[in-house]
Motif scaffolding. Structure first.
Motif: not given
Length: 593
Positions: A440-449
């Protein structure tokens, strides 16, 4: 924040551009057959990004086109209208002639014409102050402590900014100027990274100062205890000589000098003379040995002599003699080598002894002169000179002691800084691990997008990665993956590098939709060098992100459009059409500069 309108005080020379909240296409059409094979057409589609940057208060540079050709543009004043997060609007006024004076006004209605406005909220404000005001109004709190302009490099991508996903052309400086900010917008603890660079700089400075102090010490570092002991003895000598001068009594000095002459000087001179005699004797023996050791027997001459007298000289005997001579020569050469080394050492020691004997002889002469001196004033003068020399020695030792204190302080400082540096390093590694591990981290979110965009465009996954290198700094990478999940070299090409840049910018914007963050991005020449299928897929992604409330301004040339304009772009998506049929088709209705 989105772009709403860009216009100037000379609408006949610069056409007003109205931006929609979704996709905005700046399309350049090459209508003249003779221009179709040209690489550049100077219509101004790439100039638009530079002009937007100017209105966002970029630093004045002489090579910037408005100032490089100031005679053409000195009468222009530009106005950029922005739509803010709360639905209100903001207009920035900036002229070419007086580019360091900015006017700013907030208003409720869009698409205003403020070319004749006299009541600005902030009128002709100095450049730096204007940036502070604009930063305060935009209030991109999730960028703090960095100002709004730090993010603009990723929002206004020129052709030169597709070379590297992370390090923009404007960031062609030290990594500490952009890596902490990039880490910040990716969701990492930028305070740790900033502090890491600061400590690294402080450590480097402290070590440089340590080197300087060591050089000032002359390369011979004494310990404090030894220097303190020498200072104590020297000061005692100073006190004694000062007492003698004050009392005008030199009897005890005579005794001391006599004792020194007998116990020290004469003994040292005698010892050194004895050593010199021994060395001279050895030197002569070695030189004679080097001269005498020659092999006089010649097997060839012996064979010839035997033939003359009619006696057989067996070949095996000649061979044995040759081997014996060869063996003796090898031994002789080895012995010569050691003899020469010993001779060199003896000569060096003799030079040192001779110099020392000269110094001791001079000191002995001075001592005898002092003892034989009957004039009390001459003795007073000599003791005064001794006192001056002793005080000079004390001053030198005090200075050396000061340097050693400074060196000790620096080494303590270096140890403390290094300890903090290692602690920050560990904290950075923990933060990196946590941001990577949390789904749920911001970095994980950016990675997925980021990966999803690449997959939607070229049917390949992509990996956004951040790691700590050997120097302890963050390294950022973006790779296209094969079916097995391994990195490929596909991203090395310009085409895929551009896709990675576009995907990164869009992923950042989407991940920050919940924040007060810019909602626009400008990509120059986005479809150049892509195949038709990739262009269609990329356009679909762009439209999807427009629906998500991300405004996009893209520049294209008609030769890069795979289908008919009416099919590929909707009419409401085209913000401006440029063409090569005269100056009216240019961004600026002016001759080429």
């Amino acid at each position: 924040m989105k772009l709403s309108k860009l216009y100037s005080n000379k609408p006949d020379l610069f056409e007003t551009i109205i931006f929609s909240s979704g996709l905005n296409v700046i399309q350049a059409e090459i209508r003249l057959p003779e221009n179709k094979k040209k690489d550049t057409h100077n219509l101004g589609k790439s100039t638009l990004g530079k002009l937007l940057d100017f209105c966002f208060l970029s630093q004045k540079k002489s090579e910037f086109f408005l100032f490089k050709h100031e005679q053409l543009f000195n009468q222009f004043v530009f106005f950029l209208e922005l739509e803010l997060e709360d639905g209100s609007y903001l207009t920035i006024r900036r002229g070419v002639t007086n580019a360091a004076r900015i006017s700013i006004k907030k208003h409720n209605d869009s698409h205003q014409d403020f070319t004749q406005l006299t009541n600005w909220d902030h009128e002709n404000v100095p450049f730096d102050k204007a940036k502070e005001i604009l930063d305060s109004i935009l209030n991109f709190y999730c960028l703090k402590p960095w100002p709004y302009r730090k993010i603009l490099g990723y929002l206004l991508r020129s052709q030169d900014d597709y070379r590297n996903v992370f390090q923009l052309r404007k960031f062609a400086s030290k990594h500490k100027d952009w890596k902490p900010f990039l880490a910040h917008i990716l969701g990492f603890n930028s305070d740790l990274i900033t502090k890491h660079y600061e400590l690294e700089s402080q450590l480097k400075d402290a070590r440089n100062r340590e080197d300087i102090v060591q050089k000032e010490l002359g390369g011979s570092i004494e310990d404090i205890s030894r220097i303190d002991g020498l200072l104590l003895l020297k000061q005692q000598d100073v006190n004694e000589r000062q007492r003698l001068l004050d009392q005008f009594d030199f009897h005890s000095v005579d005794q001391v000098k006599t004792k020194k002459l007998i116990d020290e000087l004469d003994l040292k001179i005698a010892t050194l003379n004895k050593r010199r005699y021994s060395l001279e004797f050895n030197r002569k023996k070695i030189e004679l040995s080097l001269q005498k050791q020659q092999i006089l027997f010649d097997p060839d001459k012996a064979e010839s002599l035997y033939k003359e007298v009619g006696i057989l000289f067996p070949k095996q005997l000649k061979k044995d003699f040759n081997q014996l001579i060869k063996f003796n020569r090898a031994i002789t050469e080895e012995r010569h080598k050691y003899l020469k080394e010993e001779l060199s050492s003896i000569k060096k020691e003799l030079i040192d002894i001779n110099q020392t004997l000269l110094q001791l002889g001079e000191e002995r002469t001075q001592t005898l002169s002092f003892l034989g001196e009957t004039d009390i004033f001459d003795k007073y003068k000599q003791i005064s000179n001794d006192l001056i020399t002793l005080k000079a020695d004390i001053a030198f030792l005090e200075r050396q002691k000061e340097f050693i204190h400074k060196l000790q302080e620096l080494r303590t400082e270096i140890r403390q800084l290094n300890k903090k540096y290692q602690k920050i390093q560990i904290d950075m590694e923990k933060d990196l691990e946590m941001q990577n591990k949390q789904e749920t981290s911001l970095f994980s979110e950016i990675r997925l997008y980021f990966s999803r965009i690449i997959e939607d465009v070229i049917s390949r996954k992509a990996l956004l990665n951040v790691k700590i290198n050997r120097e302890g700094h963050l390294d950022f990478s973006a790779d296209i993956l094969d079916e097995a999940g391994c990195s490929t070299s596909a991203d090395d090409g310009h085409t895929y590098k551009k896709l990675l840049c576009v995907a990164f910018d869009l992923a950042i914007l989407r991940a920050h939709l919940k924040d007060n963050f810019p909602r626009f991005v400008y990509h120059d020449g986005i479809f150049e060098s892509l195949d038709d299928r990739t262009k269609i897929n990329l356009l679909n992604v762009i439209r999807q992100y427009s629906i998500l409330d991300i405004q996009q301004i893209i520049t294209v040339i008609d030769s890069d459009i795979p289908l008919d304009n009416n099919i590929f772009f909707n009419k409401n998506e085209i913000a401006l059409v440029l063409h090569d049929e005269g100056i009216q088709g240019r961004l600026f209705k002016l001759p080429s500069w």
